[in-house]
Design a protein around this motif. Structure first.
Motif, mmCIF file in Angstrom:
data_model
loop_
_atom_site.group_PDB
_atom_site.id
_atom_site.type_symbol
_atom_site.label_atom_id
_atom_site.label_comp_id
_atom_site.label_asym_id
_atom_site.label_seq_id
_atom_site.Cartn_x
_atom_site.Cartn_y
_atom_site.Cartn_z
ATOM 1 N N ARG A 134 32.963 28.097 19.507
ATOM 2 C CA ARG A 134 31.612 28.488 19.921
ATOM 3 C C ARG A 134 30.858 29.104 18.764
ATOM 4 N NH1 ARG A 134 30.931 31.980 24.915
ATOM 5 N NH2 ARG A 134 31.114 30.565 26.678
ATOM 6 N N VAL A 135 29.554 28.916 18.766
ATOM 7 C CA VAL A 135 28.691 29.591 17.801
ATOM 8 C C VAL A 135 27.400 29.960 18.543
ATOM 9 C CG1 VAL A 135 27.792 27.356 16.957
ATOM 10 C CG2 VAL A 135 27.534 29.374 15.540
ATOM 11 N N LEU A 136 26.839 31.114 18.179
ATOM 12 C CA LEU A 136 25.590 31.500 18.842
ATOM 13 C C LEU A 136 24.413 30.809 18.161
ATOM 14 C CD1 LEU A 136 26.130 35.315 19.498
ATOM 15 C CD2 LEU A 136 26.061 33.468 21.182
ATOM 16 N N VAL A 137 23.507 30.309 18.939
ATOM 17 C CA VAL A 137 22.325 29.620 18.407
ATOM 18 C C VAL A 137 21.090 30.061 19.200
ATOM 19 C CG1 VAL A 137 23.549 27.581 17.545
ATOM 20 C CG2 VAL A 137 22.774 27.612 19.904
ATOM 21 N N PRO A 138 19.879 29.790 18.715
ATOM 22 C CA PRO A 138 19.537 29.283 17.396
ATOM 23 C C PRO A 138 20.079 30.220 16.315
ATOM 24 C CG PRO A 138 17.605 29.368 18.815
ATOM 25 C CD PRO A 138 18.695 30.030 19.562
ATOM 26 N N PRO A 139 20.491 29.676 15.161
ATOM 27 C CA PRO A 139 21.126 30.508 14.150
ATOM 28 C C PRO A 139 20.247 31.670 13.691
ATOM 29 C CG PRO A 139 21.470 28.190 13.686
ATOM 30 C CD PRO A 139 20.496 28.251 14.833
ATOM 31 N N ASP A 140 18.936 31.547 13.815
ATOM 32 C CA ASP A 140 18.067 32.644 13.377
ATOM 33 C C ASP A 140 17.607 33.530 14.537
ATOM 34 O OD1 ASP A 140 16.507 30.736 14.570
ATOM 35 O OD2 ASP A 140 14.950 30.730 13.039
ATOM 36 N N ALA A 141 18.068 33.250 15.756
ATOM 37 C CA ALA A 141 17.632 34.069 16.900
ATOM 38 C C ALA A 141 18.577 33.837 18.078
ATOM 39 C CB ALA A 141 16.218 33.678 17.307
ATOM 40 N N SER A 142 19.839 34.292 17.914
ATOM 41 C CA SER A 142 20.882 33.971 18.913
ATOM 42 C C SER A 142 20.408 34.150 20.354
ATOM 43 C CB SER A 142 22.079 34.897 18.700
ATOM 44 O OG SER A 142 22.496 34.824 17.375
ATOM 45 N N SER A 143 20.432 33.065 21.096
ATOM 46 C CA SER A 143 19.992 33.144 22.490
ATOM 47 C C SER A 143 21.021 32.591 23.462
ATOM 48 C CB SER A 143 18.707 32.338 22.699
ATOM 49 O OG SER A 143 17.750 32.653 21.748
ATOM 50 N N TYR A 144 21.861 31.687 22.972
ATOM 51 C CA TYR A 144 22.869 31.089 23.860
ATOM 52 C C TYR A 144 24.041 30.592 23.024
ATOM 53 C CZ TYR A 144 20.665 26.599 22.526
ATOM 54 O OH TYR A 144 20.161 25.517 21.832
ATOM 55 N N ALA A 145 25.142 30.245 23.733
ATOM 56 C CA ALA A 145 26.350 29.801 23.012
ATOM 57 C C ALA A 145 26.384 28.272 22.948
ATOM 58 C CB ALA A 145 27.584 30.318 23.722
ATOM 59 N N LEU A 146 26.700 27.766 21.775
ATOM 60 C CA LEU A 146 26.919 26.323 21.624
ATOM 61 C C LEU A 146 28.428 26.114 21.477
ATOM 62 C CD1 LEU A 146 26.093 23.391 20.984
ATOM 63 C CD2 LEU A 146 25.667 24.095 18.616
ATOM 64 N N ARG A 147 29.020 25.390 22.419
ATOM 65 C CA ARG A 147 30.452 25.094 22.357
ATOM 66 C C ARG A 147 30.599 23.675 21.822
ATOM 67 N NH1 ARG A 147 35.456 25.202 25.618
ATOM 68 N NH2 ARG A 147 36.699 23.615 24.581
ATOM 69 N N ARG A 148 31.262 23.549 20.703
ATOM 70 C CA ARG A 148 31.350 22.224 20.068
ATOM 71 C C ARG A 148 32.623 21.486 20.450
ATOM 72 N NH1 ARG A 148 28.494 24.484 14.605
ATOM 73 N NH2 ARG A 148 26.461 23.580 15.043
ATOM 74 N N ILE A 149 32.459 20.190 20.655
ATOM 75 C CA ILE A 149 33.568 19.281 20.964
ATOM 76 C C ILE A 149 33.794 18.460 19.707
ATOM 77 C CG2 ILE A 149 34.155 17.195 22.293
ATOM 78 C CD1 ILE A 149 33.856 19.212 24.280
ATOM 79 N N TRP A 150 35.046 18.268 19.323
ATOM 80 C CA TRP A 150 35.333 17.487 18.101
ATOM 81 C C TRP A 150 35.756 16.068 18.460
ATOM 82 C CZ3 TRP A 150 33.002 20.670 15.256
ATOM 83 C CH2 TRP A 150 33.190 22.042 15.364
ATOM 84 N N LEU A 151 35.232 15.114 17.722
ATOM 85 C CA LEU A 151 35.625 13.713 17.918
ATOM 86 C C LEU A 151 36.158 13.168 16.602
ATOM 87 C CD1 LEU A 151 32.535 12.275 19.868
ATOM 88 C CD2 LEU A 151 34.600 13.309 20.800
ATOM 89 N N THR A 152 37.140 12.292 16.682
ATOM 90 C CA THR A 152 37.590 11.626 15.457
ATOM 91 C C THR A 152 36.544 10.570 15.089
ATOM 92 O OG1 THR A 152 38.708 9.868 16.643
ATOM 93 C CG2 THR A 152 40.017 11.862 16.176
ATOM 94 N N GLU A 153 36.671 10.083 13.847
ATOM 95 C CA GLU A 153 35.718 9.037 13.435
ATOM 96 C C GLU A 153 35.793 7.820 14.350
ATOM 97 O OE1 GLU A 153 35.603 7.393 9.405
ATOM 98 O OE2 GLU A 153 35.555 9.509 8.761
ATOM 99 N N ALA A 154 37.039 7.462 14.727
ATOM 100 C CA ALA A 154 37.204 6.279 15.575
ATOM 101 C C ALA A 154 36.615 6.528 16.954
ATOM 102 C CB ALA A 154 38.681 5.920 15.689
ATOM 103 N N GLU A 155 36.810 7.747 17.477
ATOM 104 C CA GLU A 155 36.235 8.059 18.803
ATOM 105 C C GLU A 155 34.714 7.975 18.755
ATOM 106 O OE1 GLU A 155 39.699 11.083 20.481
ATOM 107 O OE2 GLU A 155 37.974 11.895 19.414
ATOM 108 N N GLU A 156 34.148 8.530 17.690
ATOM 109 C CA GLU A 156 32.687 8.513 17.572
ATOM 110 C C GLU A 156 32.187 7.064 17.482
ATOM 111 O OE1 GLU A 156 31.237 11.076 14.472
ATOM 112 O OE2 GLU A 156 29.174 10.425 14.818
ATOM 113 N N ARG A 157 32.932 6.254 16.712
ATOM 114 C CA ARG A 157 32.503 4.866 16.529
ATOM 115 C C ARG A 157 32.524 4.101 17.865
ATOM 116 N NH1 ARG A 157 35.982 3.601 12.891
ATOM 117 N NH2 ARG A 157 37.341 2.233 14.078
ATOM 118 N N HIS A 158 33.599 4.314 18.626
ATOM 119 C CA HIS A 158 33.719 3.537 19.871
ATOM 120 C C HIS A 158 32.888 4.118 21.017
ATOM 121 C CE1 HIS A 158 36.592 0.664 18.444
ATOM 122 N NE2 HIS A 158 37.346 1.640 17.948
#
Ligand code: F6P
Length: 511
Positions: free
Chosen positions: A80-104
């Protein structure tokens, strides 16, 4: 309107439940600068811009694919990271994809399959089994992240768009009873076209795991209901689909823009200087300026727009000395052949027009073409420079550029030239100049009409457009959907075309 279709805002004292938003595209992306430092930028595209406005106001968690090359460097142990980076208002939870997952999943199934399936733009949809498998897997991963982030089963989950049609189904299996809404930002195809997709039944079943499904236009809603009947044999009654032992409410709620934020930028005392900077950088020496601002996408009708401009400069050669057209195109999905093809086509057309219509003493021809995104201040400055804004989509769910342009014109200047094939034409068609991007001569007539319009008419039209755009902004849109979701037990359905009183806005910041 029948009683059951009437929208009933929730009572003011009902506490706003925590919100979990889910989309493929993240609102902010972190990347590495040349000197090794981490920099961030907002992403472009309708979904990111609209939902960021909502989340800034309301707070909560937004789950999205972490696509920036420095995204992993700034998240905590829970990704998680708080965003907007210059005015934290909410949490952004990032999901990671492999290159192959992103491609397909993203390039393949979402953008080579579903995107052309849903748009009438003459690009053949491609469906591959490997893409479908990756799409299912990635949708499962998003559902698992929602499960992690759900504060409790009374929370609402708000899923965005065609990338994530199966999330609700996986989530309902893991957390039965959680309330889920999905907004479909793009057109929904007629059942005859939907039939092209070998996985259409699974997609329809996935969507019908939502409690509330919202589309931009009533046409999309009707297409979906017809597909529910024909593909699944579902019973449809009074805007509700009965299938798989559950009921899904289906409505049309056109999306809006953050009107107030754009207003704030128009009031910025530095905007005049920004306009002058833009003029210099774009080498604009003519009194008249036309603009187009788009993702570099074959649905946006950019070649068709260039054809119309070519026709205009041929008809009225004196305009070569008087009019500059600025095209901002934000590179998008550029690994795909269909996108590379439209990019090459536009490059070649811009060069040809500039060669054909280079006026005496005006170096470079009448078209200025820039392939990069603009931050909001520059964008508003560009909107304010323009005598007309062209939106010439071959097919578009809504098109928020049209609404942003109007929101930026509190000087009541500027003419909106709008494709009748963009969703925005439904609300803005009375006071924009409507064109058909396939009709070169008619499109050029529309451009002439915009250029020749008398100030009184221009002002009258812009005032009317602004009333429409201010009357249903992005907060009203979200409020209609989310309150509709929370009120489902009471049997109410969100309005079929947006637009209740702005004072009904009930979003409050969740700590
Ligand atoms: O508005 C439709 C949409 O596909 C969004 O879902 C998306 O975020 C936006 O266009 C931009 O596209 P992309 O996320 O593929 O860059």
């Amino acid at each position: 309107m029948p009683e059951s279709n009437r929208f009933q805002p929730s009572s003011a004292d009902r506490p706003t439940r925590p919100l979990v938003v889910v989309s493929n595209r993240e609102p902010y992306l972190h990347s590495l600068a040349e000197d090794g430092s981490v920099i961030w930028e907002p992403t472009t595209g309708g979904v990111a811009v609209a939902l960021d406005a909502l989340m800034r106001e309301r707070g909560g968690v937004w789950i999205a694919h972490g696509a920036g090359d420095a995204d992993r460097l700034v998240v905590d142990a829970d990704n998680r990271v708080l965003v907007p980076p210059d005015a934290s208002s909410y949490a952004l939870r990032r999901i990671w994809l492999t290159e192959a997952e992103e491609r397909h999943y993203y390039d393949g199934f979402a953008n080579e399959g579903l995107w052309p399936l849903c748009h009438v733009a003459h690009v053949k949809p491609i469906f591959r089994i490997a893409d479908w498998r990756a799409y299912q897997l990635v949708n499962k991963r998003f559902a698992r992240a929602v499960e992690d982030e759900l504060p409790d089963l009374a929370s609402s989950v708000f899923i965005q768009d065609y990338h994530l049609t199966l999330v609700a189904k996986y989530l309902q299996a893991a957390c039965p009873g959680v309330r889920i809404a999905l907004f479909w930002h793009i057109p929904f195809p007629h059942p005859d076209k939907l039939r092209i997709c070998p996985y259409r039944r699974q997609i329809m079943e996935g969507l019908l795991a939502c409690d509330l499904l919202a589309f931009q236009l009533d046409r999309d809603r009707r297409n979906f209901l017809a597909a529910a009947r024909t593909e699944l044999g579902a019973k449809v009654s009074r805007g509700r689909v009965h299938a798989q032992n559950r009921v899904t409410t289906v409505c049309a709620v056109p999306i809006g823009v953050d009107f107030d934020r754009i207003q704030t930028v128009t009031g910025d005392p530095g905007l005049e200087a920004e306009k002058q900077r833009l003029r210099r950088e774009l080498r604009i020496e003519t009194p008249l300026i036309g603009i187009g601002v788009d993702r570099l996408d074959y649905t946006k009708g950019i070649p068709e727009r260039l054809n119309a401009l070519d026709c205009l400069f041929t008809r009225r050669p004196e305009l070569r000395q008087q009019l500059t057209f600025v095209q901002i195109a934000v590179p998008s999905r550029s690994k795909l052949e269909s996108y590379q093809a439209v990019e090459a086509d536009i490059d070649q057309r811009v060069a040809a027009i500039n060669a054909r219509h280079a006026g005496d003493g005006l170096a470079g021809g009448p078209v200025r073409y820039r392939k990069s995104a603009l931050r909001i201040r520059r964008l508003v400055a560009l909107y304010r420079l323009a005598d007309f804004c062209l939106v010439s989509s071959l097919h578009d769910g809504m098109n928020l550029v049209a609404k942003e342009f109007v929101a930026a014109r509190d000087d009541f200047e500027g003419v909106l030239v709008l494709s009748e094939l963009a969703g925005a034409a439904q609300e803005l068609g009375d006071d924009a100049i409507l064109i058909n991007p396939y009709d070169v001569e008619g499109f050029a007539d529309g451009l002439e009409q915009a250029l020749d319009m008398l100030p009184d008419e221009r002002h009258r039209r812009m005032r009317a457009l602004r009333r429409v755009v201010a009357g249903c902004d992005v907060f009203q849109w979200a409020s209609n959907i989310l309150e509709g979701l929370e009120n489902l037990d009471s049997g109410s359905i969100p309005p079929q075309s947006g637009g209740t009183d702005r004072s009904a806005r009930s979003l409050t910041r969740v700590p």
